[in-house]
Design a protein around this motif. Structure first.
Motif, PDB file in Angstrom:
ATOM      1  N   VAL A 153       0.835  -1.207   0.000  1.00 52.78           N
ATOM      2  CA  VAL A 153       0.000   0.000   0.000  1.00 52.78           C
ATOM      3  C   VAL A 153       0.867   1.252   0.000  1.00 52.78           C
ATOM      4  CG1 VAL A 153      -1.632   1.352   1.374  1.00 52.78           C
ATOM      5  CG2 VAL A 153      -1.987  -1.101   1.088  1.00 52.78           C
ATOM      6  N   ALA A 154       1.872   1.274   0.872  1.00 50.68           N
ATOM      7  CA  ALA A 154       2.741   2.454   0.966  1.00 50.68           C
ATOM      8  C   ALA A 154       3.467   2.713  -0.352  1.00 50.68           C
ATOM      9  CB  ALA A 154       3.744   2.265   2.104  1.00 50.68           C
ATOM     10  N   ARG A 155       4.014   1.659  -0.968  1.00 50.29           N
ATOM     11  CA  ARG A 155       4.762   1.822  -2.200  1.00 50.29           C
ATOM     12  C   ARG A 155       3.839   2.212  -3.359  1.00 50.29           C
ATOM     13  NH1 ARG A 155       8.347  -3.683  -1.463  1.00 50.29           N
ATOM     14  NH2 ARG A 155       9.416  -3.035   0.451  1.00 50.29           N
ATOM     15  N   SER A 156       2.636   1.662  -3.371  1.00 50.68           N
ATOM     16  CA  SER A 156       1.685   2.002  -4.435  1.00 50.68           C
ATOM     17  C   SER A 156       1.270   3.466  -4.336  1.00 50.68           C
ATOM     18  CB  SER A 156       0.453   1.095  -4.354  1.00 50.68           C
ATOM     19  OG  SER A 156       0.804  -0.254  -4.564  1.00 50.68           O
ATOM     20  N   ARG A 157       1.106   3.959  -3.113  1.00 47.88           N
ATOM     21  CA  ARG A 157       0.753   5.374  -2.942  1.00 47.88           C
ATOM     22  C   ARG A 157       1.886   6.288  -3.410  1.00 47.88           C
ATOM     23  NH1 ARG A 157      -2.598   4.670   2.769  1.00 47.88           N
ATOM     24  NH2 ARG A 157      -4.655   4.894   1.797  1.00 47.88           N
ATOM     25  N   ILE A 158       3.101   5.915  -3.104  1.00 49.07           N
ATOM     26  CA  ILE A 158       4.229   6.731  -3.555  1.00 49.07           C
ATOM     27  C   ILE A 158       4.365   6.665  -5.072  1.00 49.07           C
ATOM     28  CG2 ILE A 158       6.738   7.010  -3.462  1.00 49.07           C
ATOM     29  CD1 ILE A 158       5.237   7.972  -0.957  1.00 49.07           C
ATOM     30  N   ALA A 159       4.149   5.488  -5.668  1.00 52.21           N
ATOM     31  CA  ALA A 159       4.206   5.357  -7.127  1.00 52.21           C
ATOM     32  C   ALA A 159       3.148   6.230  -7.784  1.00 52.21           C
ATOM     33  CB  ALA A 159       4.029   3.900  -7.544  1.00 52.21           C
ATOM     34  N   LEU A 160       1.920   6.249  -7.227  1.00 52.26           N
ATOM     35  CA  LEU A 160       0.873   7.112  -7.765  1.00 52.26           C
ATOM     36  C   LEU A 160       1.246   8.581  -7.599  1.00 52.26           C
ATOM     37  CD1 LEU A 160      -1.941   7.628  -8.916  1.00 52.26           C
ATOM     38  CD2 LEU A 160      -2.850   7.419  -6.585  1.00 52.26           C
ATOM     39  N   ALA A 161       1.806   8.922  -6.445  1.00 48.45           N
ATOM     40  CA  ALA A 161       2.210  10.311  -6.216  1.00 48.45           C
ATOM     41  C   ALA A 161       3.254  10.756  -7.242  1.00 48.45           C
ATOM     42  CB  ALA A 161       2.768  10.462  -4.801  1.00 48.45           C
ATOM     43  N   LYS A 162       4.217   9.896  -7.535  1.00 46.32           N
ATOM     44  CA  LYS A 162       5.222  10.224  -8.553  1.00 46.32           C
ATOM     45  C   LYS A 162       4.569  10.491  -9.899  1.00 46.32           C
ATOM     46  CE  LYS A 162       9.125   7.475  -6.781  1.00 46.32           C
ATOM     47  NZ  LYS A 162       9.999   6.320  -7.086  1.00 46.32           N
ATOM     48  N   GLU A 163       3.622   9.616 -10.255  1.00 47.42           N
ATOM     49  CA  GLU A 163       2.946   9.766 -11.542  1.00 47.42           C
ATOM     50  C   GLU A 163       2.184  11.089 -11.600  1.00 47.42           C
ATOM     51  OE1 GLU A 163      -0.443   7.392 -14.174  1.00 47.42           O
ATOM     52  OE2 GLU A 163       0.420   6.478 -12.382  1.00 47.42           O
ATOM     53  N   LEU A 164       1.481  11.426 -10.527  1.00 51.08           N
ATOM     54  CA  LEU A 164       0.696  12.667 -10.503  1.00 51.08           C
ATOM     55  C   LEU A 164       1.597  13.897 -10.488  1.00 51.08           C
ATOM     56  CD1 LEU A 164      -2.085  11.627  -7.955  1.00 51.08           C
ATOM     57  CD2 LEU A 164      -2.286  11.812 -10.439  1.00 51.08           C
TER      58      LEU A 164
END
Length: 292
Positions: A235-246
């Motif tokens: 969950v933590a890594r997926s949120r950071i990956a989404l944040a990078k994309e945004l």
């Protein structure tokens, strides 16, 4: 013979200019890269991958390339996602376009370990236009992580490649029902789908277990066994990956991005992002703008 899953070394690249691989990663005999090239001359030819090959177009415009999926009467236009099983011959007519692709090649070692010796992809047919939202998100996540890797990047890339393989088998194949391993694999993928679709919501293990109709103990155990990482880490890594994309592609304010990624405050978001990447969200956005 042309191999789409390779880096095209020694293949002539007839009709292609400005080819380069922007970023790449390898997990056992699975490989993923982000590549760019321009088709500048009309061409056509036969090609055959040696591994299960998928690619995803990062361009906003539709692909106009045509491909015959094993038979002349199965000629079709390529969509956002293309899938080709290995050891078959395909005939392609690429359009004169600039291309940005995420290319994935899944080898037998990677698939055997993932599916515990089962072979759910062996009877999957080729498809020029795979329509699957979860696979699009996984491809986009791979592109973001490859371009700007963060903490435990290799583990996150591996988990997304696993997700792609499982989603492909679920979407295109006809897996055997009733087996314990098949059931666990489906449950893990259901959890992955749920997390990726609800990153702005509370995603504690208890929340996920309740909404996926599993016990807390069971969901934590099968996810760890199926992916090699804990559910909380994913969950933590997926949120950071989404944040990078945004941050890279969206003009939204950092406060809005923190909310979309499930953080209660911009300070909590900034602390988590800096811990994972070594940069503040603002610094990451500025560096990404300079690169692109």
């Amino acid at each position: 013979m042309f191999r789409p899953e390779s880096d095209w070394t020694g293949q002539g690249r007839l009709g292609v200019q400005n080819f380069y691989i922007e970023a790449a990663a390898t997990v056992r005999d699975a490989h993923v890269d982000v590549r760019h090239f321009d088709w500048v001359q009309p061409s056509s030819g036969v090609f055959s991958p040696e591994k299960h090959y998928l690619d995803y177009s990062l361009d906003g415009q539709p692909r106009r390339s045509m491909v015959s999926m094993g038979r002349p009467d199965r000629r079709a236009a390529s969509g956002d996602i293309l899938y080709m099983p290995p050891h078959r011959q395909y005939f392609g007519e690429p359009a004169l376009q600039e291309r940005h692709l995420v290319c994935v090649a899944l080898g037998e070692e990677f698939l055997d370990e993932l599916f515990d010796g089962e072979q759910p992809l062996n009877k999957v047919e080729p498809c020029a236009d795979v329509q699957n939202i979860s696979m699009r998100r996984l491809f986009a996540g791979l592109a973001a992580e490859l371009r700007t890797p963060g903490f435990a990047s290799q583990t996150l890339v591996e988990s997304m490649l696993m997700g792609l393989a499982v989603e492909l088998a679920r979407h295109m194949g006809r897996p055997e029902r009733g087996g314990l391993h098949s059931r666990s694999t489906r449950q893990v993928q259901n959890v992955i789908d749920y997390v990726m679709e609800n990153l702005s919501a509370p995603l504690g293990v208890a929340d996920i277990a309740r909404d996926c109709n599993m016990s807390v103990r069971h969901v934590a155990r099968i996810f760890k066994e199926g992916t090699g990482v804990s559910l909380g880490e994913f969950v933590a890594r997926s949120r950071i990956a989404l944040a990078k994309e945004l941050l890279r592609s969206d003009g939204a304010r950092i406060k809005e991005i923190s909310w979309r990624c499930g953080f209660n405050s911009t300070s909590a978001f900034s602390a988590a992002f800096r811990s994972a990447t070594g940069q503040t969200p603002k610094a990451f956005r500025s560096a990404s703008a300079q690169v692109h």
